[in-house]
Design a protein around this motif. Sequence first.
Motif, short mmCIF file in Angstrom:
data_model
loop_
_atom_site.label_atom_id
_atom_site.label_comp_id
_atom_site.label_asym_id
_atom_site.label_seq_id
_atom_site.Cartn_x
_atom_site.Cartn_y
_atom_site.Cartn_z
N UNK A 260 8.31 5.48 8.77
CA UNK A 260 8.48 4.43 7.78
C UNK A 260 9.57 3.45 8.22
N UNK A 261 9.70 2.35 7.48
CA UNK A 261 10.68 1.32 7.83
C UNK A 261 11.65 1.13 6.68
N UNK A 262 12.85 1.70 6.86
CA UNK A 262 13.88 1.60 5.85
C UNK A 262 15.19 1.23 6.55
N UNK A 263 16.28 1.22 5.81
CA UNK A 263 17.56 0.79 6.40
C UNK A 263 18.16 1.83 7.33
N UNK A 264 17.74 3.07 7.19
CA UNK A 264 18.17 4.15 8.07
C UNK A 264 16.92 4.90 8.51
N UNK A 265 17.03 5.80 9.51
CA UNK A 265 15.84 6.55 9.95
C UNK A 265 15.16 7.27 8.79
N UNK A 266 13.87 7.01 8.63
CA UNK A 266 13.12 7.50 7.47
C UNK A 266 11.68 7.83 7.86
N UNK A 267 11.16 8.86 7.26
CA UNK A 267 9.73 9.14 7.45
C UNK A 267 9.14 9.70 6.17
N UNK A 268 7.83 9.54 6.05
CA UNK A 268 7.09 10.21 5.00
C UNK A 268 6.47 11.47 5.56
N UNK A 269 5.63 12.11 4.75
CA UNK A 269 5.01 13.37 5.16
C UNK A 269 3.55 13.41 4.74
N UNK A 270 2.72 13.89 5.65
CA UNK A 270 1.29 14.05 5.38
C UNK A 270 0.98 15.54 5.35
N UNK A 271 0.53 16.01 4.19
CA UNK A 271 0.10 17.40 4.01
C UNK A 271 -1.41 17.44 4.13
N UNK A 272 -1.89 18.15 5.13
CA UNK A 272 -3.32 18.14 5.43
C UNK A 272 -3.88 19.57 5.49
N UNK A 273 -4.84 19.82 4.62
CA UNK A 273 -5.51 21.11 4.61
C UNK A 273 -6.40 21.25 5.83
N UNK A 274 -6.40 22.44 6.43
CA UNK A 274 -7.25 22.68 7.58
C UNK A 274 -8.66 23.05 7.12
N UNK A 275 -9.68 22.75 7.94
CA UNK A 275 -11.06 23.08 7.55
C UNK A 275 -11.23 24.58 7.33
N UNK A 276 -11.94 24.92 6.28
CA UNK A 276 -12.23 26.32 6.00
C UNK A 276 -13.44 26.76 6.82
N UNK B 223 13.10 -6.82 -2.62
CA UNK B 223 12.46 -5.71 -1.92
C UNK B 223 12.60 -5.87 -0.41
N UNK B 224 12.41 -7.07 0.08
CA UNK B 224 12.54 -7.32 1.52
C UNK B 224 13.97 -7.10 1.99
N UNK B 225 14.94 -7.54 1.19
CA UNK B 225 16.35 -7.40 1.56
C UNK B 225 16.78 -5.94 1.65
N UNK B 226 16.23 -5.11 0.78
CA UNK B 226 16.65 -3.70 0.70
C UNK B 226 15.67 -2.75 1.39
N UNK B 227 14.66 -3.31 2.07
CA UNK B 227 13.65 -2.50 2.77
C UNK B 227 12.91 -1.57 1.82
N UNK B 228 12.44 -2.17 0.72
CA UNK B 228 11.61 -1.45 -0.24
C UNK B 228 10.28 -2.18 -0.42
N UNK B 229 9.44 -1.62 -1.28
CA UNK B 229 8.07 -2.12 -1.47
C UNK B 229 7.87 -2.58 -2.89
N UNK B 230 7.02 -3.58 -3.07
CA UNK B 230 6.64 -4.03 -4.41
C UNK B 230 5.38 -3.28 -4.86
N UNK B 231 5.08 -3.43 -6.13
CA UNK B 231 3.89 -2.79 -6.70
C UNK B 231 2.62 -3.22 -5.98
N UNK B 232 2.46 -4.51 -5.79
CA UNK B 232 1.22 -5.01 -5.17
C UNK B 232 1.14 -4.63 -3.70
#
Length: 304
Positions: free
Chosen positions: A141-157, A244-253
């Motif tokens: 992700x792109x924030x003011x400091x090192x940041x990431x999100x997380x993807x939780x993915x189920x494996x095929x049964x 939002x742009x100044x603080x590295x955040x996102x708007x609703x749209x």
Amino acid sequence: MEKFEINILGCGSALPTTRHFPSSQVINFRDKLFMIDCGEGSQLQFRKSKIKFSRLNHIFISHLHGDHCFGLIGLISTFSLLGRTATLHIYAHKDLKMILQPQLDYFCKGMTYEVEFHDINTNSSDVIYEDRSLSVSTIPLKHRIPTCGFLFQEKPALRHIKREMIDRYSIPIAYINCIKNGYDFITEDGETIPNDALTSDPEPTRKYAYCSDTKYNPSIIDQIRGCNLLFHEATFAESDKKRAEETFHTTTKQAASIANDANVKRLIIGHFSARYEQEELLLDEAKTIFEETILAKENLKINL
């Protein structure tokens, strides 16, 4: 279908309010608990949500801003008071251990269990946790400091056995696992019975993506495409786009555009700025672009 639940413990941003706790979520996957972020008050919300402490073994911290990690030391201390013995695994930027270890040494002497830190690279998409049925990957992700999100993915049964076909061809029990894994069966007469005649498709796999905090970042779209549920920060209304742009955040749209372009099934928005008394405004804005949007709120539970 196996359990895959998202529990919202907190969905506010940095400034505490009487309406929201800081960021924290707990994923319940097949009765294994995984925490994402641990803002102040997370353990209180843990109890309010009636989630069992003992089943939490893995905590993922998106970045080292206080509203995402100030609750860690309290939670770790409580675990020791409860006599925990299982190792607690924390996945975060490498600086977290440097910050937290002196607190552990001072406040948590004689702990009943170990805390193991796992450094993560916030600049790449890597699998950081994996077991037989689930993988967890980082989302840069792109924030003011090192940041990431997380993807939780189920494996095929494994594929589902058609019992009547197994009986029809008198297939020995020793062959069942191979057939579940997609192999054909050859009878004693040399006839090949195709796998799709012996089995049916398993349930579709499920995916959950957590993206907070970040500026508008379309580069994540390919990685989260088709998710059953996307949590994306929507700290600001569109009228505050400049802030939002100044603080590295996102708007609703912007959050809704990410959901729409990634063709996710549902969007949940959160990390709300304290400036908004009526969050329905944020929801209404997002819905103009992506109808399947809901507001995060404390103690909300979503089943995938």
